[in-house]
Design an enzyme around this catalytic site. Structure first.
Site, PDB file in Angstrom:
ATOM      1  N   ASP A  88      98.750  33.925   3.689  1.00 58.11           N
ATOM      2  CA  ASP A  88      99.371  35.314   3.981  1.00 58.11           C
ATOM      3  C   ASP A  88     100.725  34.844   4.656  1.00 58.11           C
ATOM      4  O   ASP A  88     101.160  34.070   5.297  1.00 58.11           O
ATOM      5  CB  ASP A  88      98.766  36.070   5.134  1.00 58.11           C
ATOM      6  CG  ASP A  88      97.863  37.074   4.410  1.00 58.11           C
ATOM      7  OD1 ASP A  88      98.271  37.439   3.349  1.00 58.11           O
ATOM      8  OD2 ASP A  88      96.995  37.393   5.190  1.00 58.11           O
ATOM      9  N   GLU A 186      92.687  46.994  -0.766  1.00 58.08           N
ATOM     10  CA  GLU A 186      92.042  47.272   0.218  1.00 58.08           C
ATOM     11  C   GLU A 186      91.543  48.460   0.844  1.00 58.08           C
ATOM     12  O   GLU A 186      92.658  49.178   0.646  1.00 58.08           O
ATOM     13  CB  GLU A 186      92.708  46.555   1.485  1.00 58.08           C
ATOM     14  CG  GLU A 186      91.923  46.525   3.004  1.00 58.08           C
ATOM     15  CD  GLU A 186      92.339  45.373   4.042  1.00 58.08           C
ATOM     16  OE1 GLU A 186      93.390  44.564   3.732  1.00 58.08           O
ATOM     17  OE2 GLU A 186      91.784  45.699   5.186  1.00 58.08           O
TER      18      GLU A 186
HETATM   19  O1  KIV Z   1      94.423  38.876   6.289  1.00 60.87           O
HETATM   20  C1  KIV Z   1      93.406  38.839   5.869  1.00 60.87           C
HETATM   21  O2  KIV Z   1      92.336  38.512   5.956  1.00 60.87           O
HETATM   22  C2  KIV Z   1      93.683  39.665   4.515  1.00 60.87           C
HETATM   23  C3  KIV Z   1      92.311  39.825   3.693  1.00 60.87           C
HETATM   24  C4  KIV Z   1      91.188  41.044   4.511  1.00 60.87           C
HETATM   25  C5  KIV Z   1      92.569  40.330   2.378  1.00 60.87           C
HETATM   26  O3  KIV Z   1      94.530  40.032   4.200  1.00 60.87           O
END
Ligand code: KIV
Length: 284
Positions: A88, A186
């Site tokens: 991320d 989501e």
């Molecule tokens: O940060 C995270 O864990 C996510 C998932 C829930 C898709 O973005």
């Protein structure tokens, strides 16, 4: 040198090719042992910025930094041989524009060995996604509930009910056209998730969306039941490890206080067993 110098077995191309065929299995991971446990089972292991809430006790993902993502990304990379590592982009590391996003995405990939980045947003992120993908950075997009925007969304509500569904659909189209290889949906209503899955040419990965998505992702601590205070509706608990762990800790504490731990089998004699045997008188 990168934390993971081996080429991943599963790539963005593999995931894209699973669209409409084999469901994509994805979970979050933040540590090496957890990554090792899921390597043979998951297609995509996501170092989510949920790490901030799950492991660091932050109230939201907004406080997560590049340094936290890199540290956990490196740990997860050490545990993977097969699965694709996606990381991320934390809040504030990409929203200013494509150049800022490229610099930070390249750093995340260089320092962790991740094969792709994930970022949140639909139409407003299309130009950034296209800039990154044109420069060698595979992007997983994320629309619907985007937790980094809770302050503008007004909390963790379901997104896209009624007429608002059109903007989630528009966002999914925009990220697909921009070159994202997959999109996380989501907390969107089931019918909207099915509509988006049918409409876009890239895999949809649902979390609180629909079994009709091309894949599913869950936060691993949620599905393992590592904590009991809160369970989102979309989480299925496959285990109750939090309760098991707390019971084990309570038993340990009681045994230490009772001096029943350590027991004889946990302590060391003055001599190692081999030395003691050598010193023992011969039976001949
Ligand atoms: O940060 C995270 O864990 C996510 C998932 C829930 C898709 O973005």
């Amino acid at each position: 040198m990168s934390a993971n110098t081996q080429a991943p077995k599963i790539t963005a191309g593999t995931i894209l090719a699973q669209k409409g065929k084999t469901p994509i299995v994805s979970l979050t991971a933040y540590t090496t042992p957890m990554a090792q446990m899921m390597d043979a089972h998951a297609d995509v292991v996501l170092v989510g910025d949920s790490v901030g809430m799950v492991l660091h006790g932050l109230p939201s993902t907004l406080g997560v930094t590049m340094e936290m993502m890199i540290l956990h990304g490196q740990a997860v990379a050490r545990g993977l041989k097969e699965a694709m590592l996606v990381i991320d982009m934390p809040f504030g590391s990409y929203e200013e524009g494509p150049e800022q996003a490229f610099g930070n995405a390249a750093r995340l990939m260089r320092e962790t060995g991740a094969a792709a980045v994930k970022l949140e947003g639909g139409v407003e992120m299309a130009a950034t996604i296209s800039f990154l993908t044109a420069r060698g950075i595979p992007v997983m997009a994320h629309v619907g509930l985007t937790p980094q925007s809770i302050n503008t969304l007004g909390g963790y509500k379901v997104q896209g009910r009624d007429e608002a569904g059109a903007s989630v659909l528009e966002g999914a189209h925009a990220v697909a056209e921009a070159g994202a290889f997959a999109v996380v949906l989501e907390k969107v209503p089931e019918n909207l998730a099915n509509e988006i899955t049918a409409a876009v040419p890239i895999p949809t990965i649902g979390i609180g969306a629909s079994a009709g998505c091309d894949g599913q992702v869950l936060v691993v601590d949620d599905m393992l039941g590592m904590f009991t205070s809160f369970k989102p509706k979309f989480v299925k608990r496959y285990a109750d490890l939090g309760t098991t762990a707390e019971a084990a800790i309570a038993e340990y504490a009681a045994e230490v206080r009772a001096r029943s731990f350590p027991a004889a089998e946990h302590v060391f004699a003055d001599q190692a067993p081999a030395a003691a045997a050598a010193k023992a008188p011969s039976k001949d």
